[in-house]
Design an enzyme around this catalytic site. Sequence first.
Site, short mmCIF file in Angstrom:
data_model
loop_
_atom_site.label_atom_id
_atom_site.label_comp_id
_atom_site.label_asym_id
_atom_site.label_seq_id
_atom_site.Cartn_x
_atom_site.Cartn_y
_atom_site.Cartn_z
CG HIS A 143 -1.94 1.81 1.37
ND1 HIS A 143 -2.94 1.47 0.51
CD2 HIS A 143 -1.58 2.59 1.92
CE1 HIS A 143 -3.64 3.14 0.46
NE2 HIS A 143 -2.76 3.53 1.69
N GLY A 158 2.50 4.79 4.62
CA GLY A 158 1.90 5.35 5.68
C GLY A 158 0.70 5.12 6.11
CB ALA A 160 -5.57 5.50 5.76
N GLY A 161 -4.45 8.39 5.30
CA GLY A 161 -5.27 9.81 6.55
C GLY A 161 -3.23 10.97 6.24
CE LYS A 164 -1.29 6.68 1.51
NZ LYS A 164 -1.62 6.30 2.89
CG ASP A 182 -4.78 1.82 -3.45
OD1 ASP A 182 -4.64 2.70 -1.89
OD2 ASP A 182 -5.81 0.94 -3.51
CD GLU A 207 -8.82 7.75 -3.54
OE1 GLU A 207 -9.98 7.93 -2.48
OE2 GLU A 207 -8.13 6.58 -2.80
NE ARG A 251 18.64 17.27 16.20
CZ ARG A 251 19.08 17.84 16.40
NH1 ARG A 251 18.22 17.74 18.52
NH2 ARG A 251 19.62 18.94 16.94
#
Length: 315
Positions: A143, A158, A160-161, A164, A182, A207, A251
């Site tokens: 995904h 990552g 959903a939301g 990406k 997707d 999308e 870092r």
Amino acid sequence: MDRPLTAHSLFEQTQNRLKLSWVSNPDSTDLQSLSGSDVSTRPDLAGYLNLIHPNQIQVLGQEELRYFEALPLDERHSMENRLAHSNPLAILVGDHLEVPEFLTALCKASNIPLWRSPTPSLVLVNFLQYYVSRQLARRTTLHGVFLEVFTIGVLISGEAGCGKSELALELLTRGHRLIADDAPEFMQISPDVVEGNCPEALQDWLEVRRLGILNIRQMLGDSAIKTSKFLRLIVNLKLPNENVDNEQNGRLRGNTSTQQVLDLNMPRIDLPVLPGRNLAVIVEAAVRDFMLKMKGIDAASDFIERHNQLMGNTH
């Protein structure tokens, strides 16, 4: 993901490229098939006549047919029996040669597919080895959004939301190229190479939340689309959490790790999604740094070495 390959399906897929024609076409219900396991157990899936380690596709050229015809009749019958018992997926006669009657009779009696081609046998062997290996390569679907960034295949992954698609859209407007959104499909085409491409149903589409489906080819032109690319780097977007401000381990060298894709461990960079960060610029910098590391240039190591030298000069 296993995709069995039969003689009939292979013939249909390569007929135009190799100019194949049927000489003996048995009932498809009796045909054997090749699967992904055959790639590891029998690497030479196609090759010149070999009865010690039989190829699944036995290619016969001028030398092979000349050898058969020069054998005494009893030895030739023995060779024919060994060829039939090896149960090949198909036998292919190349070099624009006429198919001997004994070979046609053998294939009909043993229910073995027999093909003929005017293409040189060397070309047949080289193409079929490459093509069959790719068709049977191990595959997986991940995904994310798969892009080409500065010639490097980068998978943006990552939750959903996490943004990406928005990040991918910004990278595309900066001149990079979309491979798949997707559900990019990856296959291992060699021991150290994983190639990613786009399922046919998803080609050209991206999308974006609250915008819907975008046709990137029509919006940005053909140059914004790439059909396939080797996977070299994974950029994983992480949503903010309470510990993000306390992370100190990255870092100097960043939040780097690896992620297994099929049999390979791919380099992965974890990037927190925070307000005010220009992730497109950060991803471009990460890819440029990755390209330098492939050339043996490690900024963190160089910094530490310089720091140690300066500290040594003060004592």
